[in-house]
Design a protein around this motif. Sequence first.
Motif, PDB file in Angstrom:
ATOM      1  N   LEU A   1      93.880  24.947   6.412  1.00 33.27           N
ATOM      2  CA  LEU A   1      94.075  25.661   7.675  1.00 33.27           C
ATOM      3  C   LEU A   1      95.237  25.112   8.482  1.00 33.27           C
ATOM      4  CD1 LEU A   1      90.319  25.418   8.580  1.00 33.27           C
ATOM      5  CD2 LEU A   1      91.464  27.618   8.377  1.00 33.27           C
TER       6      LEU A   1
ATOM      7  N   ASP B   1      96.864  29.793   3.267  1.00 34.47           N
ATOM      8  CA  ASP B   1      96.340  29.557   4.609  1.00 34.47           C
ATOM      9  C   ASP B   1      95.046  30.338   4.770  1.00 34.47           C
ATOM     10  OD1 ASP B   1      95.779  29.317   7.313  1.00 34.47           O
ATOM     11  OD2 ASP B   1      97.845  29.645   7.958  1.00 34.47           O
TER      12      ASP B   1
ATOM     13  N   ASN C   1      93.364  30.897   7.284  1.00 38.52           N
ATOM     14  CA  ASN C   1      93.361  31.741   8.486  1.00 38.52           C
ATOM     15  C   ASN C   1      93.882  33.153   8.216  1.00 38.52           C
ATOM     16  OD1 ASN C   1      92.434  29.882  10.561  1.00 38.52           O
ATOM     17  ND2 ASN C   1      94.368  28.787  10.245  1.00 38.52           N
ATOM     18  N   GLU C   2      94.649  33.308   7.160  1.00 34.67           N
ATOM     19  CA  GLU C   2      95.323  34.586   6.929  1.00 34.67           C
ATOM     20  C   GLU C   2      94.546  35.526   6.020  1.00 34.67           C
ATOM     21  OE1 GLU C   2      99.170  33.645   5.388  1.00 34.67           O
ATOM     22  OE2 GLU C   2      99.887  32.751   7.284  1.00 34.67           O
TER      23      GLU C   2
END
Length: 396
Positions: free
Chosen positions: A211, A228, A230-231
């Motif tokens: 992250l 990532d 988060n993506e």
Amino acid sequence: MKALTWQGVHDVRVETVPDPTIQEPTDAIIRVTSSGLCGSDLHLYEVLGAYLDAGDILGHEPMGIVEAVGSEVTHIAPGDRVVIPFNVSCGHCYMCGTGLQSQCETTQVHEYGTGASLLGYTKLYGQVAGGQAEYLRVPQAHYGPIKVPEGPSDDRFVFLSDVLPTAWQGVAYADVGPGDSLLVLGLGPIGEMATRIAQHKGVEHVIGVDLVPDRLERARAHGVQAIDLNEHDDLAAVIREQTGGRGPDAVLEAVGMEAHGAPVGKLAHRLAGLLPDAAAQKVIETAGIDRLSALHSAFDLVRRGGTVSVSGVYGGAASPMNLMQIFDKQVQIRGGQANVKRWIDDIMPLLTGEDDPLGTESFATHHVPLDDAPKAYKDFQGKEDGTFKVVFKPGA
């Protein structure tokens, strides 16, 4: 001497404590020149305080110069430069003889039913004074210390204490090689080093998930396919798309008990940290306090018939696992504390040549005086100021 001591949750302090002395004929005393701050230390900072006493000296990644040795220590002498493994092992019991030094029968902590004693790591593992200090008493020094040559900087060798053998064992347990794919969950120091070792061993496709932007960029800089978290809402779909629709041959889980995205586990951590020691120990030993997001993801993401290699540290004795999924997918699981001495002969040739194939000398992001250790702990836990790997310099 000065030493970094635990005083409570989120409370570590540098204090003046008595110098260590030779207590057993198998002891040695070293003057610490470098000592790493490990992600496992954050478990003491945050969760496992029930097994610590105020004043306990932390740290399990030291190296330095031998100052004195007991009468039964013959393979090192005053003046030698040595790295100290984080597990305290005797070298002559059955377990050490099988290469399982982390299960040493001489130093097992029978009170808690745990394996070999560890430097600076709670009553669960012997409550041995650690190496974030100016001097260190080394038990079982007739076997443990690793003598290293003069010349290269401490950073070339200090990671032999933990990071290198832990990452090496994680990759070895993943059982991957040329043509295989390896997914590493968590690109902290262990996960990042594991990606480098896997590439060195010729693993064709190394994927990492994290992250933290700095960690993702660090991995991408040497050819890791860094994703990532988060993506992506569906990490499994992304990973399978990259691995022929099946999933990777192995997943190395390098996150452990404090994984992101587990609110119930996070609450359990906070509650355990607030309870009196006896009550907190009971909770940890009988309840599922671990935040298992990463471990659950490992079983979900690995291909059928693949291997999950667990390097992340876990503390709860009743943490729920999806045994149906593990059985149905025929997943193999390997893990445990690294057997440091088992891997030294494999790793040392990569450190003693003119080149530095694993990038050890540029691995640490921060070198700080011991006096600044409390701030370093805070920054490391908060991932502030680009803090990735800290090495304390007690003499600075």
